[in-house]
Design a protein around this motif. Sequence first.
Motif, PDB file in Angstrom:
ATOM      1  N   GLU A 140      60.629   9.364  88.751  1.00 26.56           N
ATOM      2  CA  GLU A 140      59.630   9.829  89.266  1.00 26.56           C
ATOM      3  C   GLU A 140      58.459   9.930  89.342  1.00 26.56           C
ATOM      4  OE1 GLU A 140      60.647  10.769  85.030  1.00 26.56           O
ATOM      5  OE2 GLU A 140      59.843   9.690  84.988  1.00 26.56           O
ATOM      6  N   VAL A 141      57.129   9.527  89.318  1.00 24.81           N
ATOM      7  CA  VAL A 141      55.397   9.823  89.128  1.00 24.81           C
ATOM      8  C   VAL A 141      55.356  10.187  88.847  1.00 24.81           C
ATOM      9  CG1 VAL A 141      55.845   8.056  91.588  1.00 24.81           C
ATOM     10  CG2 VAL A 141      54.857  10.569  91.297  1.00 24.81           C
ATOM     11  N   GLU A 142      53.996   9.991  87.594  1.00 23.39           N
ATOM     12  CA  GLU A 142      53.362  10.973  86.792  1.00 23.39           C
ATOM     13  C   GLU A 142      52.226  11.276  88.150  1.00 23.39           C
ATOM     14  OE1 GLU A 142      51.172   9.551  83.036  1.00 23.39           O
ATOM     15  OE2 GLU A 142      53.390   8.105  82.810  1.00 23.39           O
ATOM     16  N   SER A 143      51.524  12.355  87.740  1.00 19.74           N
ATOM     17  CA  SER A 143      50.347  12.848  88.879  1.00 19.74           C
ATOM     18  C   SER A 143      49.105  12.825  88.037  1.00 19.74           C
ATOM     19  CB  SER A 143      50.900  14.524  88.840  1.00 19.74           C
ATOM     20  OG  SER A 143      50.780  15.495  87.620  1.00 19.74           O
ATOM     21  N   ARG A 144      48.186  13.360  88.438  1.00 19.46           N
ATOM     22  CA  ARG A 144      46.733  13.392  87.615  1.00 19.46           C
ATOM     23  C   ARG A 144      45.627  14.537  87.651  1.00 19.46           C
ATOM     24  NH1 ARG A 144      42.392   9.802  89.183  1.00 19.46           N
ATOM     25  NH2 ARG A 144      43.353   8.927  90.783  1.00 19.46           N
ATOM     26  N   ASN A 145      45.492  15.398  87.765  1.00 20.51           N
ATOM     27  CA  ASN A 145      44.493  16.146  87.951  1.00 20.51           C
ATOM     28  C   ASN A 145      43.161  15.667  89.040  1.00 20.51           C
ATOM     29  OD1 ASN A 145      45.644  18.116  88.023  1.00 20.51           O
ATOM     30  ND2 ASN A 145      44.396  18.873  85.998  1.00 20.51           N
ATOM     31  N   ILE A 146      42.658  15.700  90.121  1.00 16.15           N
ATOM     32  CA  ILE A 146      41.077  14.898  89.979  1.00 16.15           C
ATOM     33  C   ILE A 146      40.052  15.853  90.977  1.00 16.15           C
ATOM     34  CG2 ILE A 146      42.560  12.583  91.499  1.00 16.15           C
ATOM     35  CD1 ILE A 146      42.680  14.328  94.191  1.00 16.15           C
TER      36      ILE A 146
END
Length: 195
Positions: free
Chosen positions: A52-58
Amino acid sequence: SAPPAPPPLPRARAADTMIVYKCMFSTDEMISDSYGIRPVMDGEDEVPGMFEVESRNIAKGGDNVDIGCGNAFGGGEEEDGPADSGVETVNNIVDGFQLNEMNMSKADLKEYLKGYFQRVRAAMKAAGKPVEEIKAMMGNASIIAKFLITKANDLQFYLGANFDVEGAMAFAIYKEGATTPTFMYIECGLIAEKQ
């Protein structure tokens, strides 16, 4: 006894190399190791064959670049002023890999996983992979399927850029307290390529 685990996909990289994980069927790029890959956990237990990977808003688009200093360098609008109309907030994983959300029911997910693991097994066999490696993948497949099906109501499903409904999929889930989703992937259907 549990089948032996398949060899893990390479995760460490030299400073000048990046590993991109592509769907073995569509060749869509699904994720890269630059996003901080880690094992998927189900409580205290690792889910074998997933990462898994964490995402973020950009912010994407627009002319103003926020460097984290507010209006300290002059120019631009007041901090409480209207936002740049050309700026759009996007998820870095969805946007960066052109992922496409797809609706799925729990029954659809079961059907997808059954077909997907059969396709992966056939591809591994055709590629001449050792029988032990194929058996290990199929042993992990039942654990992965059970894990994903129990979480089906909380998942968002993403296809690659080519909308291949039989290819690799990213499974997004909002973990407790998170404002952006964590994306989970099934390793056996991905090909790791150094870039």
